[in-house]
Design a protein around this motif. Sequence first.
Motif, short mmCIF file in Angstrom:
data_model
loop_
_atom_site.label_atom_id
_atom_site.label_comp_id
_atom_site.label_asym_id
_atom_site.label_seq_id
_atom_site.Cartn_x
_atom_site.Cartn_y
_atom_site.Cartn_z
N MET A 1 -28.87 31.53 -5.84
CA MET A 1 -27.71 32.42 -5.73
C MET A 1 -27.08 32.60 -7.12
O MET A 1 -26.27 31.77 -7.56
N PRO A 2 -27.44 33.69 -7.78
CA PRO A 2 -26.92 33.89 -9.14
C PRO A 2 -25.40 33.91 -9.24
O PRO A 2 -24.86 33.79 -10.33
N VAL A 3 -24.70 34.06 -8.11
CA VAL A 3 -23.23 34.02 -8.13
C VAL A 3 -22.73 32.71 -8.76
O VAL A 3 -21.62 32.64 -9.30
N GLU A 4 -23.59 31.68 -8.73
CA GLU A 4 -23.22 30.38 -9.29
C GLU A 4 -22.84 30.49 -10.77
O GLU A 4 -22.01 29.74 -11.27
N ARG A 5 -23.43 31.45 -11.47
CA ARG A 5 -23.15 31.59 -12.91
C ARG A 5 -21.69 32.02 -13.12
O ARG A 5 -20.99 31.50 -13.96
N LEU A 6 -21.23 32.96 -12.31
CA LEU A 6 -19.86 33.48 -12.47
C LEU A 6 -18.83 32.61 -11.76
O LEU A 6 -17.72 32.41 -12.24
N HIS A 7 -19.21 32.14 -10.58
CA HIS A 7 -18.26 31.37 -9.77
C HIS A 7 -18.93 30.06 -9.34
O HIS A 7 -19.45 29.96 -8.23
N PRO A 8 -18.95 29.08 -10.21
CA PRO A 8 -19.65 27.82 -9.91
C PRO A 8 -19.09 27.13 -8.66
O PRO A 8 -17.89 27.23 -8.37
N ALA A 9 -20.00 26.44 -7.97
CA ALA A 9 -19.62 25.77 -6.72
C ALA A 9 -18.46 24.80 -6.93
O ALA A 9 -17.63 24.60 -6.04
N ILE A 10 -18.40 24.21 -8.10
CA ILE A 10 -17.35 23.23 -8.36
C ILE A 10 -15.96 23.89 -8.29
O ILE A 10 -14.99 23.31 -7.81
N GLU A 11 -15.88 25.16 -8.76
CA GLU A 11 -14.61 25.90 -8.65
C GLU A 11 -14.42 26.45 -7.25
O GLU A 11 -13.31 26.51 -6.72
N LEU A 12 -15.54 26.86 -6.68
CA LEU A 12 -15.50 27.40 -5.32
C LEU A 12 -14.89 26.37 -4.36
O LEU A 12 -14.01 26.70 -3.55
N VAL A 13 -15.33 25.12 -4.45
CA VAL A 13 -14.81 24.13 -3.51
C VAL A 13 -13.32 23.85 -3.75
O VAL A 13 -12.61 23.49 -2.82
N GLU A 14 -12.87 24.05 -4.98
CA GLU A 14 -11.43 23.89 -5.21
C GLU A 14 -10.65 24.96 -4.44
O GLU A 14 -9.61 24.70 -3.84
#
Length: 356
Positions: free
Chosen positions: A228-241
Motif C-alpha cells: 500500500m504505497p499510501v504508507e509513504r505519505l501517511h505512515p501507519a505509525i501516524e495513522l494509529v495515532e
Amino acid sequence: MPVFLKNQTAEELHRLLGITLRQARMIHAAVIRTGNLPETQDELSIQTLETIRNAAEIPNLTVLDKTVSPQDGFTKYLLRGDGPEPFEAVRIPLLHREDDQKYIACVSSQVGCAMGCAFCYTGKMGFIRNLSAWEMVDQVIKIQADSTHPVRGVVFMGMGEPLLNYDEVIRAARILSEPCGGAISAKAITISTSGITPAIRRFTAEKQPFRLVVSLTSADPMKRLELMPVERLHPAIELVEALRERHVVTRKRIPLAWTMISGINTGEEDAKQLAELTRGIPVMLDLIDVNDPSGKYVPPSPEELSAFRDALRLHLAAPVVRRYSGGKDIAAACGMLAGRMDSALICSPADELSRP
Ligand code: SF4
C-alpha cells in the motif's frame, strides 16, 4: 445553473428552491426514493411543482450492463455518469433471514484510484476522476430500483479512495441517511479508507456519524509500503495515532481491515507486529481474502488461516471476523472492480460486504 436534485440535502433544496422545509422534504423523499418528482402532491400546488421542474434537474446514471453471479447472487452494475468513463457498483444480497431480507449497496466514490494498492485492480487503472455526490446517491437509487428487497446499508468500498473525495462522499452519505431521503441508518453506512490520516482526523473532529473502516493490511512499514504505497505519505505509525484519538472521542472499537495474502501478511510475526502497533487501542479486525486475478497474490490456505487466527487470538486479543468476499466469479469482489464491460478479468477494496 439548475439545481441537481439528487445532489442536495432537503435543507439545501429549501434554500435553493425557495420552498418551505416541509415541501423540500417531500420533494427530496420522492426524488431519492423513486428517482422522479411526483406528478401531484397534496401539499404542493401544480404551479409550485412546475416552478421546481423549471429550476431543477434530475441527473441520471446510465446502466450500461448488469451481471449476476450464479454462485452467490452478487450483482455488478456497470454505470456511466457525468464523464465518458464507466464505473461499477455492486449489490450484495443478505437474504438468509426470512423476516429481514435486504441488500447492501457497495458504491464507487471515484473512477479509478490513485492509491495503487498492489493487490487491487482499481489501483492499476490510476485515478481518472472524482464522482459527484449525486453519482454516488444514484448508484444506490439504481440498485434499489432493480431490487425486490430494500437496500438497508451502503458501503463506500467500490472504486476509489473515499477520503480523497471527502466532501462529496460525506454529502452523499448525508443525503442517503436523511430520514426524508434514503432513510438508511447512518450506522449502516460504512466508509472505507486506505488510511488518509488528515481526513480521518477531520472525520473524527466533525463527529461524522458514519462507520469508518481503515485498511491496515500490514503493521510492518516496509511490507505495508510494498502493498500500500499510501504508507509513504501517511505512515501507519501516524495513522494509529489518529485512530487512538478517534477512539478517545468515539469510545468505540476501531474497525481495521486486513487483506490476507498467503506467505506475506498472515504469519505469527504479522500478528505480533499488529498487536504492538495498536497497543492500547481497542480494535476489531476484519480479515478479507485477497482477490488477485493475475494470480500473483493468493489467499491463505485453511491451515495458514487457522494458524494466523490462533496467533491473533494470542497476541491481539480483539474481535476478529472473516468477511465473505462475494461475486468473485463476476469480478465483483473486493479489489476486482475495474469499470469495464469485459471485467471477467478484473476488480474493490474490502470485502465487507456482508457487514452491516
Ligand atoms: S484498495 Fe481501495 S484505496 Fe487501494 S487501490 Fe484499490 S480502490 Fe484504491
